[in-house]
Design an enzyme around this catalytic site. Structure first.
Site, PDB file in Angstrom:
ATOM      1  N   HIS A 260       0.820  -1.204   0.000  1.00 55.25           N
ATOM      2  CA  HIS A 260       0.000   0.000   0.000  1.00 55.25           C
ATOM      3  C   HIS A 260       0.863   1.268   0.000  1.00 55.25           C
ATOM      4  O   HIS A 260       0.351   2.375   0.148  1.00 55.25           O
ATOM      5  CB  HIS A 260      -0.919  -0.032   1.236  1.00 55.25           C
ATOM      6  CG  HIS A 260      -2.052   0.919   1.192  1.00 55.25           C
ATOM      7  ND1 HIS A 260      -2.226   1.936   2.111  1.00 55.25           N
ATOM      8  CD2 HIS A 260      -3.101   1.029   0.338  1.00 55.25           C
ATOM      9  CE1 HIS A 260      -3.319   2.608   1.840  1.00 55.25           C
ATOM     10  NE2 HIS A 260      -3.865   2.092   0.769  1.00 55.25           N
ATOM     11  N   LYS A 262       3.375   4.385  -1.154  1.00 53.40           N
ATOM     12  CA  LYS A 262       3.521   5.332  -2.265  1.00 53.40           C
ATOM     13  C   LYS A 262       4.852   6.055  -2.086  1.00 53.40           C
ATOM     14  O   LYS A 262       5.018   6.831  -1.138  1.00 53.40           O
ATOM     15  CB  LYS A 262       2.391   6.358  -2.300  1.00 53.40           C
ATOM     16  CG  LYS A 262       1.013   5.773  -2.612  1.00 53.40           C
ATOM     17  CD  LYS A 262       0.262   5.370  -1.387  1.00 53.40           C
ATOM     18  CE  LYS A 262      -1.122   4.836  -1.720  1.00 53.40           C
ATOM     19  NZ  LYS A 262      -1.809   4.280  -0.559  1.00 53.40           N
ATOM     20  N   ASP A 267      16.887  10.777  -8.174  1.00 49.60           N
ATOM     21  CA  ASP A 267      18.324  11.109  -8.090  1.00 49.60           C
ATOM     22  C   ASP A 267      18.869  11.131  -6.665  1.00 49.60           C
ATOM     23  O   ASP A 267      19.946  11.687  -6.428  1.00 49.60           O
ATOM     24  CB  ASP A 267      18.613  12.457  -8.754  1.00 49.60           C
ATOM     25  CG  ASP A 267      18.463  12.397 -10.263  1.00 49.60           C
ATOM     26  OD1 ASP A 267      18.383  11.276 -10.805  1.00 49.60           O
ATOM     27  OD2 ASP A 267      18.411  13.469 -10.899  1.00 49.60           O
ATOM     28  N   HIS A 436      -9.136  11.259   1.245  1.00 47.89           N
ATOM     29  CA  HIS A 436      -8.264  10.084   1.218  1.00 47.89           C
ATOM     30  C   HIS A 436      -6.954  10.337   1.962  1.00 47.89           C
ATOM     31  O   HIS A 436      -6.097   9.461   2.053  1.00 47.89           O
ATOM     32  CB  HIS A 436      -7.986   9.698  -0.247  1.00 47.89           C
ATOM     33  CG  HIS A 436      -7.350   8.374  -0.426  1.00 47.89           C
ATOM     34  ND1 HIS A 436      -6.032   8.227  -0.818  1.00 47.89           N
ATOM     35  CD2 HIS A 436      -7.824   7.111  -0.258  1.00 47.89           C
ATOM     36  CE1 HIS A 436      -5.732   6.938  -0.909  1.00 47.89           C
ATOM     37  NE2 HIS A 436      -6.803   6.243  -0.569  1.00 47.89           N
ATOM     38  N   LYS A 438      -4.183  10.763   4.872  1.00 52.28           N
ATOM     39  CA  LYS A 438      -3.898  10.056   6.125  1.00 52.28           C
ATOM     40  C   LYS A 438      -2.969  10.964   6.922  1.00 52.28           C
ATOM     41  O   LYS A 438      -1.745  10.972   6.727  1.00 52.28           O
ATOM     42  CB  LYS A 438      -3.233   8.708   5.863  1.00 52.28           C
ATOM     43  CG  LYS A 438      -4.031   7.761   4.921  1.00 52.28           C
ATOM     44  CD  LYS A 438      -3.616   7.902   3.499  1.00 52.28           C
ATOM     45  CE  LYS A 438      -4.086   6.808   2.574  1.00 52.28           C
ATOM     46  NZ  LYS A 438      -5.467   6.482   2.546  1.00 52.28           N
ATOM     47  N   ASP A 443      -0.436  19.965  18.353  1.00 54.10           N
ATOM     48  CA  ASP A 443       0.233  20.986  19.167  1.00 54.10           C
ATOM     49  C   ASP A 443       1.115  21.952  18.387  1.00 54.10           C
ATOM     50  O   ASP A 443       2.035  22.554  18.972  1.00 54.10           O
ATOM     51  CB  ASP A 443       1.074  20.317  20.262  1.00 54.10           C
ATOM     52  CG  ASP A 443       0.221  19.562  21.269  1.00 54.10           C
ATOM     53  OD1 ASP A 443      -1.013  19.765  21.270  1.00 54.10           O
ATOM     54  OD2 ASP A 443       0.778  18.762  22.037  1.00 54.10           O
TER      55      ASP A 443
END
Length: 518
Positions: A260, A262, A267, A436, A438, A443
């Site tokens: 899952h 990404k 470079d 979508h 996450k 604080d």
């Protein structure tokens, strides 16, 4: 022109039929295996009283084992119900998929891969000491996350928060154009469409200029989104491709574990991670569930090394091809903008840094914690920590989607509202569509951006990654977006939620039983 459009349409239809056929055949063959297993076990036990008694005893013993085994109570309850209803069949399926077991050879394989790359990531004691001096509470979070995930804390890393997906896409194209040596990409979903076409144009030009390009994508996430010769054509262009855990009609326990993550590394100087995949819905070129709100983070500087190591580990795990990581490092010191700790989580060990850092943030918060997640399928422990934080005076707010992407998951997300609202937690549903992202922010000091949903799949079954950031501008950028999104969202109040329809209550109660399987 008309004939060409008609031909393209027919080609797309044929492609869709081929993909759907593969999925259907795999699912049917798997179902046939399960039915055959059930039929054999049922007939064996039904024709013998002794075997029937033994099956009941075996079921009871398995239930006792599950109860006493360390692990998530909610996950245990779902399996206990299944085993009590279908003792021998339930035991067989549990041994295949539910025991939380990891095949030893895969565990060893991943450990070997990590041993080739993680030793090159050096822990800087000066950076750690500086964070301890700055903030002891948050230095403990970094110590925990580094110890559990195996990745170090960095300074001298510039971060830029990017949201929505359109901004991520624009910045990604800009950075891909700068590539001179290599581009590494890893996604759960790699879908054909406008977003991929624009990326692909750059990749084809770069590979002709001698830029090394490697791509990993998850087969389950991408299976319905690519044409038949997609991989073949990429390889013919000189682009290396690896498919994670190809879908097969097999009762292999590893089929339940998906990649899952990404990650984009360019470079050794620039890295991206976040909730976004490669698909037109992520940049709102295709409307699926209203407005799609996603987020990501771009890093430049020392912390890019960790995302490079993550990719190298996964590439070797899937292809057995080792990458010379030292040759892919780059000296790219950035201005010292706070602290960054990239991390990853996988089901091939007994550690759980992704869920753990969320709990750490809630436990150490002094003023507020804002959370965004497309799913809120949480266990008793996470529920208790959220409630305790709110009851101790912490301003806890959670944003979930108003338009669901899965009809059976959203009611389970909403199942937890009542208990959380009663504790004083404020819950918002993103009215324009599907959020979508996450995200955690707390604080005005720390935040996380990554791929980790608040659900069982992310916490237990999936390979995940993210970036923990502290004391830099990204934290405040995330907070500002939370404030904007909350203004666009509908706040769910306790009084209003108590008046929800009885049919919805019933649906939530039934589906909640199966939450650990979602």
């Amino acid at each position: 022109m008309f004939l060409k459009m008609w031909g393209d349409t027919m080609s797309d239809r044929k492609r869709g039929i081929r993909i759907q056929t593969r999925i259907i055949i795999s699912a049917l063959l798997l179902l046939l295996q399960l039915v055959f297993l059930f039929w054999v076990l049922y007939n064996v036990t039904a024709k013998s009283a002794a075997l029937y008694v033994l099956s009941m005893i075996a079921g009871a013993v398995t239930v006792i084992y599950i109860v006493n085994k360390r692990g998530n109570p909610n996950h245990k309850i779902a399996w206990i119900i299944f085993i009590l209803i279908f003792p021998v069949f339930g035991i067989s399926v549990y041994l295949l998929w539910g025991g939380g077991r990891v095949m030893p050879h895969l565990r060893k394989k991943m450990m070997l891969c990590e041993s080739h790359y993680l030793p090159y990531l050096k822990d800087d004691t000066f950076v750690r000491d500086r964070l301890r001096y700055y903030d002891m509470f948050h230095s403990r979070q970094a110590d925990y996350l580094s110890g559990e995930s195996g990745y170090p804390l960095y300074g001298h890393t510039d971060t830029e928060y990017l949201s929505p997906g359109e901004k991520i896409f624009e910045k990604l194209l800009e950075e891909l154009e700068k590539a001179e040596k290599y581009i590494y990409m890893e996604f759960f979903i790699l879908a054909e469409g406008y977003m991929w076409d624009e990326i692909h144009k750059i990749l084809t030009r770069k590979v002709k200029d001698g830029v090394e390009i490697k791509i990993i994508f998850d087969d389950f996430g991408s299976i319905k989104r690519q044409h038949k010769n997609f991989i073949t054509n990429l390889r013919a262009e000189g682009i290396s491709v690896s498919v994670f855990n190809p879908i097969k009609p097999s009762m292999n326990i590893f089929m339940n574990n998906r990649n899952h993550r990404k990650i984009v590394v360019i470079d050794g100087k620039t890295a991206f991670t976040g909730g976004f995949n490669i698909g037109d819905e992520y940049i709102n070129r295709m409307k699926r569930f209203g407005h799609w709100l996603d987020s990501g983070i771009m890093l430049k500087g020392n912390a890019v090394k960790s995302f490079l190591a993550m990719f190298c580990c996964m590439w070797e795990f899937t292809t057995k091809e080792q990458i010379d990581i030292k040759a892919h490092f780059a000296d790219c010191p950035a201005e010292d903008d706070g602290f960054v700790l990239p991390y990853c989580d996988d089901p091939l060990n007994d550690k759980n840094p992704a869920e753990g850092i969320y709990m750490q943030i809630l436990n150490t918060a002094q003023k507020y914690v804002y959370i965004a997640s497309p799913y809120l399928i949480i266990d008793n422990t996470m529920t208790s920590i959220l409630r305790m934080a709110a009851k101790s005076g912490i301003d806890v707010r959670i944003i979930t989607p108003h338009v669901p992407d899965k009809w059976y998951v959203h009611p389970v997300t909403q199942y937890n509202y009542q208990e959380l609202l009663e504790a004083g937690i404020r819950i918002y549903e993103y009215t324009p569509g599907f959020i979508h992202s996450k995200l955690f922010v707390s604080d005005d000091k720390i935040a996380t951006v990554g791929t980790v949903n608040m659900d069982y799949r992310s916490f237990i079954f999936h390979f995940e990654c993210g970036a923990w950031v502290c004391a830099n501008n990204t934290v405040l950028d995330i907070k500002r977006q939370f404030e904007d999104v909350m203004e666009q969202s509908e706040e769910i109040t306790a009084d209003k939620w108590k008046k929800r329809p009885l049919s919805l209550r019933f649906k939530q109660a039934i589906l909640h039983i199966f939450a650990p399987f979602m």
